[in-house]
Design an enzyme around this catalytic site. Structure first.
Site, PDB file in Angstrom:
ATOM      1  N   ARG A  10     -17.868  17.364  83.737  1.00 38.14           N
ATOM      2  CA  ARG A  10     -18.644  16.648  84.762  1.00 38.14           C
ATOM      3  C   ARG A  10     -19.126  17.597  85.861  1.00 38.14           C
ATOM      4  O   ARG A  10     -19.117  17.240  87.043  1.00 38.14           O
ATOM      5  CB  ARG A  10     -17.833  15.502  85.387  1.00 38.14           C
ATOM      6  CG  ARG A  10     -17.545  14.354  84.446  1.00 38.14           C
ATOM      7  CD  ARG A  10     -18.620  13.279  84.549  1.00 38.14           C
ATOM      8  NE  ARG A  10     -18.535  12.380  83.398  1.00 38.14           N
ATOM      9  CZ  ARG A  10     -18.073  11.135  83.448  1.00 38.14           C
ATOM     10  NH1 ARG A  10     -17.679  10.639  84.581  1.00 38.14           N
ATOM     11  NH2 ARG A  10     -18.050  10.398  82.368  1.00 38.14           N
ATOM     12  N   ARG A  14     -22.447  13.149  90.154  1.00 31.37           N
ATOM     13  CA  ARG A  14     -22.613  12.525  91.468  1.00 31.37           C
ATOM     14  C   ARG A  14     -22.079  13.316  92.656  1.00 31.37           C
ATOM     15  O   ARG A  14     -22.454  13.041  93.791  1.00 31.37           O
ATOM     16  CB  ARG A  14     -21.981  11.128  91.462  1.00 31.37           C
ATOM     17  CG  ARG A  14     -22.855  10.115  90.754  1.00 31.37           C
ATOM     18  CD  ARG A  14     -22.104   8.836  90.484  1.00 31.37           C
ATOM     19  NE  ARG A  14     -21.058   9.066  89.504  1.00 31.37           N
ATOM     20  CZ  ARG A  14     -20.249   8.121  89.030  1.00 31.37           C
ATOM     21  NH1 ARG A  14     -20.360   6.889  89.476  1.00 31.37           N
ATOM     22  NH2 ARG A  14     -19.335   8.413  88.124  1.00 31.37           N
ATOM     23  N   ARG A  23     -31.292  11.617  90.314  1.00 32.73           N
ATOM     24  CA  ARG A  23     -30.821  10.350  89.752  1.00 32.73           C
ATOM     25  C   ARG A  23     -31.537   9.176  90.443  1.00 32.73           C
ATOM     26  O   ARG A  23     -31.922   8.207  89.802  1.00 32.73           O
ATOM     27  CB  ARG A  23     -29.305  10.297  89.945  1.00 32.73           C
ATOM     28  CG  ARG A  23     -28.630   8.968  89.843  1.00 32.73           C
ATOM     29  CD  ARG A  23     -28.356   8.586  88.406  1.00 32.73           C
ATOM     30  NE  ARG A  23     -27.462   7.458  88.347  1.00 32.73           N
ATOM     31  CZ  ARG A  23     -27.770   6.229  88.722  1.00 32.73           C
ATOM     32  NH1 ARG A  23     -28.974   5.977  89.195  1.00 32.73           N
ATOM     33  NH2 ARG A  23     -26.893   5.256  88.648  1.00 32.73           N
ATOM     34  N   ASP A  60     -24.575  11.337  77.235  1.00 36.52           N
ATOM     35  CA  ASP A  60     -23.337  10.558  77.339  1.00 36.52           C
ATOM     36  C   ASP A  60     -22.790  10.235  75.961  1.00 36.52           C
ATOM     37  O   ASP A  60     -23.553  10.124  74.994  1.00 36.52           O
ATOM     38  CB  ASP A  60     -23.571   9.262  78.125  1.00 36.52           C
ATOM     39  CG  ASP A  60     -22.247   8.716  78.651  1.00 36.52           C
ATOM     40  OD1 ASP A  60     -21.779   9.195  79.689  1.00 36.52           O
ATOM     41  OD2 ASP A  60     -21.670   7.854  77.984  1.00 36.52           O
ATOM     42  N   TYR A 135     -14.854   1.624  73.577  1.00 32.31           N
ATOM     43  CA  TYR A 135     -15.945   1.015  74.354  1.00 32.31           C
ATOM     44  C   TYR A 135     -16.714   0.000  73.506  1.00 32.31           C
ATOM     45  O   TYR A 135     -17.141  -1.050  73.996  1.00 32.31           O
ATOM     46  CB  TYR A 135     -16.912   2.091  74.862  1.00 32.31           C
ATOM     47  CG  TYR A 135     -16.342   2.974  75.950  1.00 32.31           C
ATOM     48  CD1 TYR A 135     -16.439   2.602  77.292  1.00 32.31           C
ATOM     49  CD2 TYR A 135     -15.709   4.166  75.649  1.00 32.31           C
ATOM     50  CE1 TYR A 135     -15.918   3.409  78.295  1.00 32.31           C
ATOM     51  CE2 TYR A 135     -15.180   4.980  76.649  1.00 32.31           C
ATOM     52  CZ  TYR A 135     -15.287   4.587  77.972  1.00 32.31           C
ATOM     53  OH  TYR A 135     -14.768   5.385  78.956  1.00 32.31           O
TER      54      TYR A 135
HETATM   55  O1  1CP Z   1     -21.568  17.410  83.302  1.00 31.03           O
HETATM   56  C1  1CP Z   1     -21.135  16.893  82.252  1.00 31.03           C
HETATM   57  O2  1CP Z   1     -19.915  16.827  81.982  1.00 31.03           O
HETATM   58  C2  1CP Z   1     -22.117  16.485  81.181  1.00 31.03           C
HETATM   59  C3  1CP Z   1     -22.476  15.149  80.994  1.00 31.03           C
HETATM   60  C4  1CP Z   1     -21.501  14.038  80.602  1.00 31.03           C
HETATM   61  C5  1CP Z   1     -20.460  14.019  79.672  1.00 31.03           C
HETATM   62  C6  1CP Z   1     -19.894  15.186  78.887  1.00 31.03           C
HETATM   63  C7  1CP Z   1     -21.612  12.734  81.110  1.00 31.03           C
HETATM   64  C8  1CP Z   1     -22.581  12.318  82.127  1.00 31.03           C
HETATM   65  N1  1CP Z   1     -20.733  11.927  80.452  1.00 31.03           N
HETATM   66  C9  1CP Z   1     -19.989  12.682  79.565  1.00 31.03           C
HETATM   67  C10 1CP Z   1     -18.951  12.233  78.643  1.00 31.03           C
HETATM   68  C11 1CP Z   1     -18.354  10.879  78.794  1.00 31.03           C
HETATM   69  N2  1CP Z   1     -18.970   9.686  79.108  1.00 31.03           N
HETATM   70  C12 1CP Z   1     -16.995  10.602  78.532  1.00 31.03           C
HETATM   71  C13 1CP Z   1     -16.008  11.642  78.063  1.00 31.03           C
HETATM   72  C14 1CP Z   1     -15.460  12.438  79.194  1.00 31.03           C
HETATM   73  C15 1CP Z   1     -14.650  11.672  80.198  1.00 31.03           C
HETATM   74  O3  1CP Z   1     -13.578  11.158  79.814  1.00 31.03           O
HETATM   75  O4  1CP Z   1     -15.073  11.614  81.359  1.00 31.03           O
HETATM   76  C16 1CP Z   1     -16.776   9.237  78.752  1.00 31.03           C
HETATM   77  C17 1CP Z   1     -15.485   8.470  78.608  1.00 31.03           C
HETATM   78  C18 1CP Z   1     -18.047   8.658  79.113  1.00 31.03           C
HETATM   79  C19 1CP Z   1     -18.314   7.227  79.386  1.00 31.03           C
HETATM   80  C20 1CP Z   1     -18.939   7.001  80.703  1.00 31.03           C
HETATM   81  N3  1CP Z   1     -20.169   7.468  81.072  1.00 31.03           N
HETATM   82  C21 1CP Z   1     -18.411   6.308  81.813  1.00 31.03           C
HETATM   83  C22 1CP Z   1     -17.119   5.544  81.832  1.00 31.03           C
HETATM   84  C23 1CP Z   1     -15.920   6.342  82.162  1.00 31.03           C
HETATM   85  C24 1CP Z   1     -14.704   5.437  82.153  1.00 31.03           C
HETATM   86  O5  1CP Z   1     -13.790   5.758  82.912  1.00 31.03           O
HETATM   87  O6  1CP Z   1     -14.658   4.456  81.384  1.00 31.03           O
HETATM   88  C25 1CP Z   1     -19.334   6.372  82.857  1.00 31.03           C
HETATM   89  C26 1CP Z   1     -19.230   5.790  84.238  1.00 31.03           C
HETATM   90  C27 1CP Z   1     -20.435   7.144  82.366  1.00 31.03           C
HETATM   91  C28 1CP Z   1     -21.680   7.472  83.091  1.00 31.03           C
HETATM   92  C29 1CP Z   1     -21.931   8.902  83.326  1.00 31.03           C
HETATM   93  N4  1CP Z   1     -22.017   9.849  82.327  1.00 31.03           N
HETATM   94  C30 1CP Z   1     -22.322  11.073  82.851  1.00 31.03           C
HETATM   95  C31 1CP Z   1     -22.456  10.887  84.292  1.00 31.03           C
HETATM   96  C32 1CP Z   1     -22.810  11.960  85.264  1.00 31.03           C
HETATM   97  C33 1CP Z   1     -22.204   9.538  84.563  1.00 31.03           C
HETATM   98  C34 1CP Z   1     -22.298   8.859  85.911  1.00 31.03           C
HETATM   99  C35 1CP Z   1     -23.631   8.207  85.967  1.00 31.03           C
HETATM  100  C36 1CP Z   1     -24.238   8.012  87.308  1.00 31.03           C
HETATM  101  O7  1CP Z   1     -23.917   6.992  87.938  1.00 31.03           O
HETATM  102  O8  1CP Z   1     -25.092   8.812  87.718  1.00 31.03           O
END
Ligand code: 1CP
Length: 326
Positions: A10, A14, A23, A60, A135
């Protein structure tokens, strides 16, 4: 001793003002994912700001369920929603058309590769089948995997079929990412925590190993990193599969234990509690130094035990990178 490579889970997101600005302009997270110019820009932002050793594709893990036929949305402040949830309804899931949806993501990869210096790696990724399935079944993120495991026990055929489909789709997705230009891949198993050991071996370790084997059959030179968050001592099973080049450890894993128990043939990655980066200062310093010392003399990539949280001060990240490099 030269410093280990450093990147962060990440690292785009944000906590960075330049991410929040883009964004906002994009209107939604999904718009950002499907706009290659904007997604490439977001991918590169943290590399520019901190001179990190790698960029990770901005996308994602939940795009695959969307390509398979579920409706994906991100409700503000509530996290992802997939509908219909498999817990409530039989859904006709198809993996035949996955590659037709990949155009914008592949274009993001090509744009990133063009912009990135040769010395920087571009990392591709996907979610591991069990994590993505959680999910898909619940229709949202769930903290307690009990209902999901019950689903697996109650409907073994549906569950097996889902895991197999996700395996096939993930292999295809990762191979396409490599063809477009990523130089390493990471498989995120974010929800391994709390699973019975044999369940984890069957539905997390084995599918990850099959995915890595299939990807490496075509691309043996591409490093494959597994990140089974919460896997505890089953990390040893991952290491002993002999197929993963890297294993990323979460913050609950004792670095000294990992250094001793995980085969020296695998590169260990990660471990630092992301909340210590919120804290910064001496606490962050001490923990980072302890991790660096534990892995001295073996291949190691500096990273977190999970992703940055949104309230991470960007200046603490700069401090951390400086510490690792010196
Ligand atoms: O910078 C990076 O890491 C690259 C981009 C990336 C990656 C590798 C994002 C962007 N998401 C992910 C993987 C991801 N997505 C995972 C595996 C890693 C982890 O455990 O964090 C998971 C579980 C998700 C699912 C997901 N996507 C969630 C839910 C998390 C949960 O606790 O259930 C959410 C909120 C997202 C949205 C998301 N994905 C990425 C970002 C920056 C965001 C936030 C979006 C925003 O509001 O701008």
């Amino acid at each position: 001793m030269s410093p280990p490579p450093v990147w962060f889970m990440r690292q785009a997101g944000r906590y960075l003002p330049e991410y929040r600005a883009l964004r906002k302009k994009a209107g939604s997270f999904l718009n950002l994912c499907f706009d290659p110019v904007a997604a490439a820009e977001v991918t590169l932002q943290p590399v520019r700001r901190y001179d990190l050793d790698a960029a990770i594709l901005f996308a994602d893990i939940l795009l695959i369920p969307m390509f398979m036929g579920q409706k994906l949305s991100f409700e503000a402040g509530e996290g992802p929603r997939l509908s219909p949830a498999l817990l409530n309804e039989k859904v006709d899931l198809s993996i035949d058309q996955i590659s037709e949806h990949l155009g914008p993501i592949m274009e993001t990869i090509r744009l990133c590769r063009k912009e990135l210096a040769q010395s920087k790696a571009l990392i591709g990724f996907a979610g591991a089948p069990w994590t993505v399935a959680t999910y898909m079944i619940a229709g949202q993120g769930v903290k307690d995997p009990a209902a999901l495991r019950s689903f697996a026990y109650n409907c073994p055929e549906v569950f097996d079929d889902l895991i197999k489909k996700l395996e096939t789709a993930t292999i295809e997705y990762l191979k396409n990412q490599i063809k477009a230009g990523v130089q390493a891949v990471q498989l995120f198993e974010s929800w391994a925590s709390g699973l019975p050991a044999d369940f984890m071996r069957e539905f997390c370790v084995a599918p990850a190993a099959r995915i890595a084997r299939a990807v490496k059959a075509d691309h043996p030179e591409i490093p494959f990193i597994a990140f089974p968050k919460g896997a505890g001592h089953i990390l040893v099973d991952y290491a002993e599969k002999g197929i993963f080049d890297g294993i990323s450890i979460d913050s609950s894993t004792d670095p000294a234990w990992a250094a001793e128990q995980l085969s020296p043939k695998v590169t260990v990655q990660g471990g630092l509690d992301p909340l210590l980066v919120v804290q910064g200062g001496d606490a962050m310093h001490a923990a980072a130094v302890k991790i660096l010392q534990a892995f001295e003399g073996r291949p190691y990539i500096f990273n977190l035990g999970h992703g940055f949280v949104p309230h991470t001060p960007p200046e603490h990240v700069a401090e951390l990178v400086k510490l690792v490099r010196t």
